[in-house]
Design a protein around this motif. Structure first.
Motif, PDB file in Angstrom:
ATOM      1  N   ASN A  72     -63.011 -30.956-133.946  1.00  0.00           N
ATOM      2  CA  ASN A  72     -63.736 -31.932-134.766  1.00  0.00           C
ATOM      3  C   ASN A  72     -65.039 -31.310-135.243  1.00  0.00           C
ATOM      4  N   GLU A  73     -65.177 -31.201-136.525  1.00  0.00           N
ATOM      5  CA  GLU A  73     -66.333 -30.526-137.125  1.00  0.00           C
ATOM      6  C   GLU A  73     -67.626 -31.279-136.847  1.00  0.00           C
ATOM      7  N   ALA A  74     -67.612 -32.616-136.959  1.00  0.00           N
ATOM      8  CA  ALA A  74     -68.837 -33.400-136.776  1.00  0.00           C
ATOM      9  C   ALA A  74     -69.319 -33.347-135.338  1.00  0.00           C
ATOM     10  N   ALA A  75     -68.411 -33.469-134.407  1.00  0.00           N
ATOM     11  CA  ALA A  75     -68.796 -33.401-132.991  1.00  0.00           C
ATOM     12  C   ALA A  75     -69.338 -32.014-132.646  1.00  0.00           C
ATOM     13  N   TYR A  76     -68.753 -30.982-133.220  1.00  0.00           N
ATOM     14  CA  TYR A  76     -69.218 -29.613-132.983  1.00  0.00           C
ATOM     15  C   TYR A  76     -70.642 -29.438-133.505  1.00  0.00           C
ATOM     16  N   ARG A  77     -70.931 -29.937-134.711  1.00  0.00           N
ATOM     17  CA  ARG A  77     -72.278 -29.804-135.275  1.00  0.00           C
ATOM     18  C   ARG A  77     -73.292 -30.569-134.428  1.00  0.00           C
ATOM     19  N   LEU A  78     -72.918 -31.752-133.965  1.00  0.00           N
ATOM     20  CA  LEU A  78     -73.832 -32.543-133.141  1.00  0.00           C
ATOM     21  C   LEU A  78     -74.066 -31.862-131.791  1.00  0.00           C
ATOM     22  N   ALA A  79     -73.045 -31.220-131.250  1.00  0.00           N
ATOM     23  CA  ALA A  79     -73.186 -30.528-129.959  1.00  0.00           C
ATOM     24  C   ALA A  79     -74.196 -29.404-130.036  1.00  0.00           C
ATOM     25  N   ASP A  80     -74.424 -28.878-131.227  1.00  0.00           N
ATOM     26  CA  ASP A  80     -75.416 -27.814-131.391  1.00  0.00           C
ATOM     27  C   ASP A  80     -76.822 -28.314-131.096  1.00  0.00           C
ATOM     28  N   ARG A  81     -76.999 -29.635-131.118  1.00  0.00           N
ATOM     29  CA  ARG A  81     -78.322 -30.224-130.887  1.00  0.00           C
ATOM     30  C   ARG A  81     -78.537 -30.586-129.416  1.00  0.00           C
ATOM     31  N   LEU A  82     -77.515 -30.445-128.586  1.00  0.00           N
ATOM     32  CA  LEU A  82     -77.629 -30.841-127.181  1.00  0.00           C
ATOM     33  C   LEU A  82     -78.544 -29.903-126.411  1.00  0.00           C
ATOM     34  N   ARG A  83     -79.312 -30.477-125.508  1.00  0.00           N
ATOM     35  CA  ARG A  83     -80.188 -29.711-124.617  1.00  0.00           C
ATOM     36  C   ARG A  83     -80.022 -30.231-123.192  1.00  0.00           C
ATOM     37  N   SER A  84     -80.575 -29.509-122.249  1.00  0.00           N
ATOM     38  CA  SER A  84     -80.452 -29.894-120.844  1.00  0.00           C
ATOM     39  C   SER A  84     -80.932 -31.320-120.618  1.00  0.00           C
ATOM     40  N   GLU A  85     -80.146 -32.064-119.869  1.00  0.00           N
ATOM     41  CA  GLU A  85     -80.418 -33.428-119.404  1.00  0.00           C
ATOM     42  C   GLU A  85     -80.297 -34.491-120.502  1.00  0.00           C
ATOM     43  N   TYR A  86     -79.790 -34.121-121.696  1.00  0.00           N
ATOM     44  CA  TYR A  86     -79.397 -35.163-122.633  1.00  0.00           C
ATOM     45  C   TYR A  86     -78.300 -36.003-121.968  1.00  0.00           C
ATOM     46  N   VAL A  87     -78.314 -37.300-122.244  1.00  0.00           N
ATOM     47  CA  VAL A  87     -77.284 -38.190-121.722  1.00  0.00           C
ATOM     48  C   VAL A  87     -76.282 -38.434-122.837  1.00  0.00           C
ATOM     49  N   ILE A  88     -75.008 -38.147-122.580  1.00  0.00           N
ATOM     50  CA  ILE A  88     -74.012 -38.220-123.645  1.00  0.00           C
ATOM     51  C   ILE A  88     -72.746 -38.922-123.174  1.00  0.00           C
ATOM     52  N   SER A  89     -71.976 -39.336-124.154  1.00  0.00           N
ATOM     53  CA  SER A  89     -70.633 -39.873-123.927  1.00  0.00           C
ATOM     54  C   SER A  89     -69.676 -39.072-124.800  1.00  0.00           C
ATOM     55  N   VAL A  90     -68.534 -38.680-124.233  1.00  0.00           N
ATOM     56  CA  VAL A  90     -67.556 -37.903-125.013  1.00  0.00           C
ATOM     57  C   VAL A  90     -66.175 -38.518-124.848  1.00  0.00           C
ATOM     58  N   ARG A  91     -65.410 -38.385-125.928  1.00  0.00           N
ATOM     59  CA  ARG A  91     -63.984 -38.721-125.888  1.00  0.00           C
ATOM     60  C   ARG A  91     -63.230 -37.443-126.210  1.00  0.00           C
ATOM     61  N   GLY A  92     -62.215 -37.150-125.417  1.00  0.00           N
ATOM     62  CA  GLY A  92     -61.474 -35.926-125.676  1.00  0.00           C
ATOM     63  C   GLY A  92     -60.184 -35.877-124.888  1.00  0.00           C
ATOM     64  N   VAL A  93     -59.515 -34.730-124.967  1.00  0.00           N
ATOM     65  CA  VAL A  93     -58.213 -34.540-124.325  1.00  0.00           C
ATOM     66  C   VAL A  93     -58.339 -33.451-123.262  1.00  0.00           C
ATOM     67  N   VAL A  94     -57.749 -33.702-122.100  1.00  0.00           N
ATOM     68  CA  VAL A  94     -57.787 -32.737-121.001  1.00  0.00           C
ATOM     69  C   VAL A  94     -56.793 -31.619-121.284  1.00  0.00           C
ATOM     70  N   ARG A  95     -57.287 -30.377-121.197  1.00  0.00           N
ATOM     71  CA  ARG A  95     -56.445 -29.200-121.397  1.00  0.00           C
ATOM     72  C   ARG A  95     -56.547 -28.284-120.188  1.00  0.00           C
ATOM     73  N   GLU A  96     -55.505 -27.536-119.947  1.00  0.00           N
ATOM     74  CA  GLU A  96     -55.508 -26.567-118.857  1.00  0.00           C
ATOM     75  C   GLU A  96     -56.277 -25.325-119.291  1.00  0.00           C
ATOM     76  N   ARG A  97     -57.105 -24.809-118.418  1.00  0.00           N
ATOM     77  CA  ARG A  97     -57.818 -23.574-118.734  1.00  0.00           C
ATOM     78  C   ARG A  97     -56.859 -22.387-118.652  1.00  0.00           C
ATOM     79  N   SER A  98     -57.179 -21.368-119.435  1.00  0.00           N
ATOM     80  CA  SER A  98     -56.410 -20.129-119.319  1.00  0.00           C
ATOM     81  C   SER A  98     -56.722 -19.481-117.973  1.00  0.00           C
ATOM     82  N   PRO A  99     -55.785 -18.737-117.403  1.00  0.00           N
ATOM     83  CA  PRO A  99     -55.963 -18.187-116.040  1.00  0.00           C
ATOM     84  C   PRO A  99     -57.265 -17.430-115.843  1.00  0.00           C
ATOM     85  N   GLU A 100     -57.677 -16.676-116.844  1.00  0.00           N
ATOM     86  CA  GLU A 100     -58.882 -15.861-116.674  1.00  0.00           C
ATOM     87  C   GLU A 100     -60.174 -16.680-116.721  1.00  0.00           C
TER      88      GLU A 100
END
Length: 622
Positions: A72-100
């Motif tokens: 999502n382009e809009a969520a990505y651009r907004l995430a660029d503004r996040l800093r430590s201890e910002y309080v946020i809510s996210v909606r998303g899909v759980v994915r498995e991490r790659s082994p490494e």
């Protein structure tokens, strides 16, 4: 700014995502493919150029979020503004991490959330110190600053774990006593001042000018009254208050597990409390304690360890060696022995080759300055089997007495023998402090919060202790402790020899509880008051309600008070009580976050008929 997938400036209190579906410590492989809503604090943010990673934190753990323009382009651009201890809510899909990229240190380390929608619920200014879960081992921040911003300090996972552990101890304690037919009863916080020991905190009464309540140092008298009332078994997790000079392990307000029961024996109380300790250690640490706990009399603990709360996780036991030096002609020793004092020895293995500089520092800086003893005598037994070196010259202390002492102590090549001489019981306490110092030098004391767990009951305390300065006896525990029946006839004729039916519970050198069988007869209680210099009129004024209660069929009773703060501190391996209390006071009894204590308005003082008179030192500069 607001759009379908990246929203920031919402109206106060609005969160379009609705409630969270999971916490930040909950997601696992089984959740892969699910759409989730998470809320929390931005712990860390990493921009890898084209993809932004955020660790989202709440008290349950951390979850890695992934912001990508492909998701999502809009969520990505907004995430660029996040800093430590910002309080946020996210909606998303759980994915498995790659082994490494799996993080085995995190419970959620096998998955991540690909974010489709982000809401910034609140921003945060730069923090005065880091609180990230990745920063918790850093200790550069001063405690004063941490206490000033306690709401930030409490975000650290370490302190949150401590408070959750404390919560567990509360629950275990209540379940345990309920199963043993104890009733939790709240006792008053505004009570009568009955000073005997630490100072009371006083609270002025507006309705009764010139009169004061006191905050309770313990519920001692009330729990005895509950036994007179027939409650049979009482407990309470209770706040207590003492206006005393503080140390690292003291707080002006602290929490006790308070217990009282009728018709008890010491054995019943020991068994009850051992069961509680076993339940707490099993349910919090998964440790099975061995029962029953060992027991030592007060006198034996003093002679062997130089303390009434000995740390028995290591040896270095004290030995009395005075008889060996009788007739030695060494005037210092002979004088002490003639005054019924004692010479106490400590054999320290592996330190017989210490140089002159080390021994001089040990004598001057530790023994004289820190411990307060008159001086140190020592014998060094070189590891190569060479001649014994004595710190006292041969013409003052003949070698035969040195040899005799070494033989009796069982010292061997490579050992260092330390001797302190002085009046009893001070010399034992000084030797006990030296024992602890040498244990730290040899790294014999295990790290806090780790096994072994050495519990110990100390019994047969003296009922009274003599205060030279005041010229009178004081109760070693409190004035309501029962004398040993075999010693009751000595109460007026030889009070110093009377034993108390008192006991302390010790863990790894820390007193974590103390109690006694109480006086339940009015005549014995009045005799106790007289020995303490409290005449009949004063006894009636201060404790009349208790004495009156004893006239109406008071049953034998007794109990114990356990220091909950200290128990949690030891379980957590914390370095201070302040690390297991949500909003603690400093060593100057200040609560820095709210700036308490503080001045109050003149109108409030007027209502209470109080005028503040400051010490001259505080007014001279005004």
């Amino acid at each position: 700014m607001s759009n379908q997938h990246g929203q920031e400036a919402l109206a106060p209190g609005r969160d379009l995502h609705g409630p969270r579906t999971h916490t930040c410590g909950e997601l696992r492989r089984t959740h892969v493919g699910q759409e989730v809503i998470l809320k929390g604090w931005v712990d860390t943010r990493r921009d890898l150029g084209g993809v932004i990673f955020v660790d989202l934190r709440d008290r349950y753990g951390l979850t890695q979020l992934v912001f990508s323009p492909q998701d999502n382009e809009a969520a990505y651009r907004l995430a660029d503004r996040l800093r430590s201890e910002y309080v946020i809510s996210v909606r998303g899909v759980v994915r498995e991490r790659s082994p490494e990229t799996i993080n085995p240190r995190l419970a959620t380390g096998e998955v991540e959330v690909r974010v489709h929608d982000l809401i910034i619920l609140n921003t945060a200014e730069p923090l005065p110190f880091p609180v990230s879960a990745h920063e918790e081992k850093r200790t550069a921040t001063s405690e004063e600053l941490r206490l000033k911003y306690r709401y930030l300090d409490l975000r650290r996972p370490e302190l949150q774990r401590n408070l959750l552990l404390r919560h567990q101890v509360y629950l275990i304690t209540r379940r345990y006593f309920d199963a043993h037919q104890f009733v939790e009863v709240e006792t008053p916080v505004l009570t009568k001042s009955t000073p005997e020991g630490a100072r009371d905190f006083l609270v002025p009464s507006r309705l009764h000018p010139g009169k004061f309540y006191a905050l309770p140092q313990s519920p001692q008298l009330y729990k005895q009254i509950l036994m007179v009332a027939g409650l049979d078994r009482y407990f309470q997790i209770v706040k207590c208050f003492r206006d005393e000079d503080l140390r690292a392990d003291r707080q002006p307000e602290f929490t006790q597990i308070d217990v009282e029961m009728t018709f008890p024996t010491e054995e019943q109380i020991f068994t009850l409390i051992e069961g509680l300790m076993q339940a707490i250690w099993r349910e919090t640490l998964g440790v099975d304690l061995s029962l029953p706990f060992p027991r030592l009399s007060y006198q034996e603990a003093l002679r062997r360890f130089g303390s009434d709360k000995p740390d028995t996780r290591f040896g270095l036991e004290l030995q009395e060696i005075g008889d060996v030096f009788r007739g030695s002609g060494f005037r210092v020793f002979e004088h002490i022995l003639a005054q019924d004092g004692e010479i106490v020895a400590l054999v320290v293995p592996g330190m017989g080759d210490q140089g002159r500089g080390y021994m001089d520092r040990l004598d001057k800086e530790v023994v004289r300055k820190q411990i307060g003893a008159g001086g140190l005598v020592y014998f060094k037994l070189p590891s190569d089997g060479g001649p014994i070196y004595a710190s006292v010259k041969e013409h003052i202390l003949a070698p035969e007495f040195v040899q005799r002492a070494v033989a009796q102590l069982g010292a061997r090549a490579g050992d260092l023998v330390l001797l302190l001489a002085g009046p009893k019981p001070q010399v034992y306490l000084q030797a006990g402090a030296l024992r602890l110092h040498m244990a730290r030098e040899l790294n014999l004391i295990p790290p806090a919060g780790q096994a072994p767990w050495h519990f110990l009951w100390i019994t047969d305390f003296p009922l009274l202790e003599w205060d030279e300065e005041a010229g009178r006896y004081y109760a070693m525990h409190h004035p309501f402790t029962s004398p040993h029946p075999d010693d009751l006839e000595l109460l007026e004729t030889d009070p110093g020899r009377v034993r108390a039916r008192a006991y302390d519970l010790v863990l790894n050198g820390n007193e974590i509880g103390g109690g006694s069988i109480r006086i339940h007869r009015q005549d014995v209680q009045r005799r106790m008051f007289r020995v303490l210099g409290i005449d009949a009129a004063e006894a009636e004024r201060r404790f009349g309600f208790l004495l009156t209660a004893f006239r109406y069929g008071a049953p034998p009773h007794g109990g114990i008070a356990l220091g909950l703060d200290r128990i949690v501190m030891l379980l957590a391996g914390a370095g201070s009580l302040r690390d297991v209390i949500a909003f603690p006071k400093t060593q100057r009894a200040q609560e820095l976050m709210s700036d308490a204590p503080d001045e109050v308005a003149p109108e409030q003082l007027e209502e209470l008929h109080i005028r503040v008179v400051l010490p001259e030192a505080e007014t001279s500069g005004s």
